[in-house]
Design a protein around this motif. Structure first.
Motif, mmCIF file in Angstrom:
data_model
loop_
_atom_site.group_PDB
_atom_site.id
_atom_site.type_symbol
_atom_site.label_atom_id
_atom_site.label_comp_id
_atom_site.label_asym_id
_atom_site.label_seq_id
_atom_site.Cartn_x
_atom_site.Cartn_y
_atom_site.Cartn_z
ATOM 1 N N LYS A 32 0.858 -1.193 0.000
ATOM 2 C CA LYS A 32 0.000 0.000 0.000
ATOM 3 C C LYS A 32 0.888 1.236 0.000
ATOM 4 O O LYS A 32 2.023 1.159 0.484
ATOM 5 N N GLU B 149 -0.175 5.649 3.787
ATOM 6 C CA GLU B 149 -1.294 4.995 4.481
ATOM 7 C C GLU B 149 -0.881 4.505 5.872
ATOM 8 O O GLU B 149 -1.650 4.597 6.830
ATOM 9 N N ALA B 150 0.353 3.998 5.977
ATOM 10 C CA ALA B 150 0.847 3.533 7.281
ATOM 11 C C ALA B 150 0.975 4.714 8.240
ATOM 12 O O ALA B 150 0.672 4.613 9.434
ATOM 13 N N THR B 151 1.406 5.855 7.701
ATOM 14 C CA THR B 151 1.539 7.071 8.523
ATOM 15 C C THR B 151 0.169 7.554 8.987
ATOM 16 O O THR B 151 -0.022 7.897 10.155
ATOM 17 N N ILE B 152 -0.796 7.565 8.075
ATOM 18 C CA ILE B 152 -2.162 7.997 8.428
ATOM 19 C C ILE B 152 -2.735 7.095 9.527
ATOM 20 O O ILE B 152 -3.297 7.585 10.514
ATOM 21 N N GLN B 153 -2.583 5.782 9.373
ATOM 22 C CA GLN B 153 -3.129 4.835 10.356
ATOM 23 C C GLN B 153 -2.560 5.091 11.750
ATOM 24 O O GLN B 153 -3.246 5.037 12.748
ATOM 25 N N LYS C 100 -3.760 8.911 13.000
ATOM 26 C CA LYS C 100 -5.162 9.307 13.202
ATOM 27 C C LYS C 100 -5.701 9.012 14.601
ATOM 28 O O LYS C 100 -6.652 9.635 15.047
ATOM 29 N N LYS D 70 -3.785 12.332 -5.949
ATOM 30 C CA LYS D 70 -3.568 11.014 -5.325
ATOM 31 C C LYS D 70 -3.634 11.116 -3.804
ATOM 32 O O LYS D 70 -4.147 10.237 -3.132
ATOM 33 N N TYR D 71 -3.094 12.197 -3.265
ATOM 34 C CA TYR D 71 -3.155 12.380 -1.811
ATOM 35 C C TYR D 71 -4.565 12.760 -1.355
ATOM 36 O O TYR D 71 -5.001 12.411 -0.263
ATOM 37 N N TYR E 26 -7.459 10.341 0.169
ATOM 38 C CA TYR E 26 -7.616 9.914 1.558
ATOM 39 C C TYR E 26 -8.631 10.755 2.335
ATOM 40 O O TYR E 26 -8.940 10.455 3.483
ATOM 41 N N CYS F 244 6.143 11.629 5.974
ATOM 42 C CA CYS F 244 5.342 10.536 5.386
ATOM 43 C C CYS F 244 6.129 9.244 5.264
ATOM 44 O O CYS F 244 5.570 8.222 4.892
#
Length: 200
Positions: A33, A37-41, A44, A60-61, A64, A100
């Protein structure tokens, strides 16, 4: 006590990634992925809202669902340019920044920095990591700051200075030392990315 809902998270994805051949680091595959996405998870759960600072691949960003903000300067001015845009768009009293490309950063980063900032009445608190040999390294792109620092940072950048540590010295700042140096490891090369995947 500073609650997570009082903090806006800012993901810094605006760099050039020259050591990665210039590709957009936030979009590199990490466990199949995009890395961001790992940073967002991880972020958050520590903040009330998220902003993404990017200077290309905006659509693309934007997928999300978080606001994507570009630097005002078109020349990849480094993390402080991203910090400034975060402060300008922050609607909470505090801003927590993270790059990121460090997907293993501590799950209690926000809480520990908030505690340090509040306990010592600081403007800004940043992370430091402790290596196995006891050496301590500043990790200044992982920091929690008061959202009222916009004028201070604008004034600093207007002098043409882009060094994070020099701006920190103008503020009442402090650090929190995290024992897991690997938590702040980032992917500057494809090899480093592979070792991060293996560690997670």
């Amino acid at each position: 006590m500073i609650g997570s809902e009082q903090i806006t998270g800012l993901i810094l994805a605006g760099g050039r990634a020259q050591r990665m051949g210039g590709i957009d680091k936030g979009l590199i595959p990490f466990h199949k992925k995009p890395l961001i996405e790992a940073t967002i998870q991880r972020l958050k759960t520590q903040v009330g809202s998220i902003l993404i600072n990017a200077n290309r691949n905006i659509t693309k960003y934007a997928v999300y669902g978080y606001p994507v903000i570009m630097d005002e300067t078109p020349d990849f001015s480094g993390p402080l340019a991203g910090f400034l845009m975060g402060l300008k768009n922050c609607k909470t009293p505090y801003l927590l920044t993270t790059p990121c490309d460090s997907p293993l950063f501590p799950k209690d980063l926000g809480a520990k920095l908030a505690n340090e900032l509040e306990h010592n009445n600081l403007d800004l608190a940043y992370a430091s990591s402790k290596e196995a040999d006891g050496k301590v390294w500043a990790q200044p792109v992982f920091c929690l700051m008061r959202a009222n620092l916009q004028d201070s940072l604008s004034s600093f950048l207007s002098k043409g200075d882009l060094k994070i540590d020099r701006w920190f010295k103008e503020l009442k700042s402090g650090t929190v030392i995290f024992d897991d140096a690997q938590a702040f490891a980032n992917a500057n090369t494809p090899e480093e990315l592979q070792s991060l995947e293996a560690a997670s």
